[in-house]
Design a protein around this motif. Structure first.
Motif, PDB file in Angstrom:
ATOM      1  N   PHE A   1       0.834  -1.199   0.000  1.00  0.00           N
ATOM      2  CA  PHE A   1       0.000   0.000   0.000  1.00  0.00           C
ATOM      3  C   PHE A   1       0.870   1.252   0.000  1.00  0.00           C
ATOM      4  O   PHE A   1       0.569   2.232  -0.694  1.00  0.00           O
ATOM      5  CB  PHE A   1      -0.915  -0.006   1.229  1.00  0.00           C
TER       6      PHE A   1
ATOM      7  N   LEU B   1       2.138   1.830  -3.546  1.00  0.00           N
ATOM      8  CA  LEU B   1       1.077   2.337  -4.412  1.00  0.00           C
ATOM      9  C   LEU B   1       0.842   3.822  -4.170  1.00  0.00           C
ATOM     10  O   LEU B   1       0.711   4.606  -5.118  1.00  0.00           O
ATOM     11  CB  LEU B   1      -0.208   1.546  -4.171  1.00  0.00           C
TER      12      LEU B   1
ATOM     13  N   GLN C   1       2.953  -6.480  -8.711  1.00  0.00           N
ATOM     14  CA  GLN C   1       2.442  -5.143  -8.439  1.00  0.00           C
ATOM     15  C   GLN C   1       3.418  -4.070  -8.917  1.00  0.00           C
ATOM     16  O   GLN C   1       3.013  -3.040  -9.458  1.00  0.00           O
ATOM     17  CB  GLN C   1       2.148  -4.983  -6.946  1.00  0.00           C
TER      18      GLN C   1
ATOM     19  N   GLY D   1      -5.647   3.776  -8.768  1.00  0.00           N
ATOM     20  CA  GLY D   1      -6.073   2.739  -7.827  1.00  0.00           C
ATOM     21  C   GLY D   1      -7.067   1.778  -8.435  1.00  0.00           C
ATOM     22  O   GLY D   1      -7.002   0.564  -8.204  1.00  0.00           O
TER      23      GLY D   1
ATOM     24  N   PHE E   1      -5.198  -0.401 -11.102  1.00  0.00           N
ATOM     25  CA  PHE E   1      -4.338  -1.308 -10.345  1.00  0.00           C
ATOM     26  C   PHE E   1      -5.156  -2.466  -9.782  1.00  0.00           C
ATOM     27  O   PHE E   1      -4.788  -3.639  -9.906  1.00  0.00           O
ATOM     28  CB  PHE E   1      -3.668  -0.508  -9.222  1.00  0.00           C
ATOM     29  N   GLY E   2      -6.308  -2.136  -9.180  1.00  0.00           N
ATOM     30  CA  GLY E   2      -7.155  -3.162  -8.598  1.00  0.00           C
ATOM     31  C   GLY E   2      -7.765  -4.088  -9.626  1.00  0.00           C
ATOM     32  O   GLY E   2      -7.844  -5.300  -9.416  1.00  0.00           O
TER      33      GLY E   2
ATOM     34  N   LYS F   1      -6.996  -7.810  -1.442  1.00  0.00           N
ATOM     35  CA  LYS F   1      -7.695  -6.651  -2.000  1.00  0.00           C
ATOM     36  C   LYS F   1      -7.706  -5.462  -1.044  1.00  0.00           C
ATOM     37  O   LYS F   1      -8.218  -4.398  -1.402  1.00  0.00           O
ATOM     38  CB  LYS F   1      -9.122  -7.030  -2.389  1.00  0.00           C
TER      39      LYS F   1
ATOM     40  N   TYR G   1      -6.353  -1.911  -2.393  1.00  0.00           N
ATOM     41  CA  TYR G   1      -6.915  -1.101  -3.480  1.00  0.00           C
ATOM     42  C   TYR G   1      -8.418  -0.849  -3.369  1.00  0.00           C
ATOM     43  O   TYR G   1      -8.950  -0.004  -4.091  1.00  0.00           O
ATOM     44  CB  TYR G   1      -6.621  -1.741  -4.843  1.00  0.00           C
TER      45      TYR G   1
END
Length: 369
Positions: free
Chosen positions: A143, A146, A177, A316, A319-320, A341, A344
């Motif tokens: 996280f 990101l 990722q 986001g 990405f998800g 999960k 995201y």
């Protein structure tokens, strides 16, 4: 475009979020000490020991190796306790949560409305996000990576180094990722009008080379011989069989589901009615809230203006969605799905509460990439 200056009137919300996040660090520590988990092995440097590491640099590598490399000095040299390690990770991940909160406060002009402010704050209280990022683990650092990337995307000319940090950290924690974020760099650079063409082409070449290296490594660690439908299908089958070996109580027959059922599972399961035990019920209630938000969003979709949504939210979402496609082929355990999960889903929630018009509603200024 640089986001507007953060207003100090939002500090009480930040303090509340910090205390809330630290409370989850306590819960996370208790949970791991009670039920066990990867975080303890990361801190004890025992998650990856097949190569018999003896020194700090023996732990260097991606994924679990990288977590152990980070933990070597505080855990082994300084001898810090497990709970303090969780606290350190929680403080690091809180920085990321605070940065997203500040982005939202800057780009949702409707936050001056008290109701809108509270709605947005409630979204940031997602138990799944706080639980899995409040302690030692890949979610905390994933996280963070990101959000670093998002921070750099807000002003690429001045904050490009955050892009490097975000891609680098994400790749070391989870190569897939990092590879996804690396691919995102390309459109970001080409959409920046003030960058000269020679710089855009040069960056594109570097990204192409790094992307090929990352893809080669991903194929190596997943044991996919050829990148085609057959190779991916074989890897998916092997991964599902591997997870079935754990005989987890929340296992689902993902490989037998249609794509619609896969998406339902990834977004909203465990759902109310199929949860058993406190932790599954907590997950089910959050999934129920998510479904309500989605319905409200679809009900008002005719007023939605996609072009006004800021870039960090779309990052986001994209990405998800890419990760969900991968998880649909590789995960068959609801507990693991909830954990994966957690990094995201907040951005889906932010998109679903957005309103396209009307005074006092949560509206987002567009961000020039």
């Amino acid at each position: 475009m640089t986001h507007p200056k953060f207003a100090f009137r939002n500090l009480p919300s930040e303090v509340f979020l910090l205390l809330y996040h630290l409370a989850f660090a306590v819960i996370f520590t208790w949970y791991l000490n009670t039920y066990g988990g990867d975080a303890i092995r990361y801190w004890n440097l025992t998650a990856e020991t097949g190569h018999h590491p003896q020194s700090w640099m023996d732990h260097w590598g991606t994924r679990s190796f990288f977590i152990q490399w980070l933990n070597y000095f505080p855990a082994k040299i300084l001898g810090l306790p497990f709970w303090l390690g969780n606290l350190c990770y929680a403080l690091v991940s809180f920085w990321a949560i605070r940065e997203v909160w500040r982005m939202v406060m800057a780009y949702f002009p409707g936050v001056s409305n008290t109701l809108n402010h509270w709605v947005l704050l409630l979204l940031f209280l997602s138990p799944n996000l706080h639980f899995w990022t409040s302690g030692i683990g890949k979610e905390s650092l994933g996280f963070l990576g990101l959000v670093m990337f998002m921070k750099g995307s807000l002003d690429l000319r001045k904050n490009w180094y955050w892009i490097l940090f975000g891609v680098g950290l994400s790749y070391m924690v989870r190569p897939l990722q990092g590879g996804i974020l690396l691919a995102f760099v390309l459109p970001l650079f080409w959409w920046e009008k003030e960058f000269p063409s020679w710089l855009k082409w040069g960056v594109s070449l570097i990204i192409l080379v790094l992307g090929l290296l990352a893809l080669r490594f991903l194929l190596y660690i997943t044991h996919i011989d050829t990148l085609n439908f057959q190779g991916i299908a074989q890897f998916s089958e092997e991964q599902m069989t591997f997870l079935e070996g754990f005989a987890a109580g929340s296992q689902v027959p993902m490989s037998e589901y249609s794509w619609m059922m896969k998406l339902w599972t990834l977004f909203f399961r465990p759902f109310v009615g199929e949860a058993a035990g406190f932790w599954q019920w907590a997950s089910a209630l959050e999934n129920l809230v998510a479904l309500v938000l989605l319905f409200l969003f679809l009900f008002d979709i005719n007023r939605f203006r996609f072009r006004s949504v800021p870039g960090f939210v779309w990052i986001g979402i994209a990405f998800g969605m890419i990760l969900m496609f991968v998880y649909a082929l590789t995960l068959n355990n609801l507990g693991i799905i909830m954990r994966m999960k957690s990094v995201y889903m907040l951005f889906f929630y932010l998109l679903w509460v957005w309103k396209g018009s009307g005074e006092g509603e949560c509206r987002i200024k567009s961000v020039s990439m």
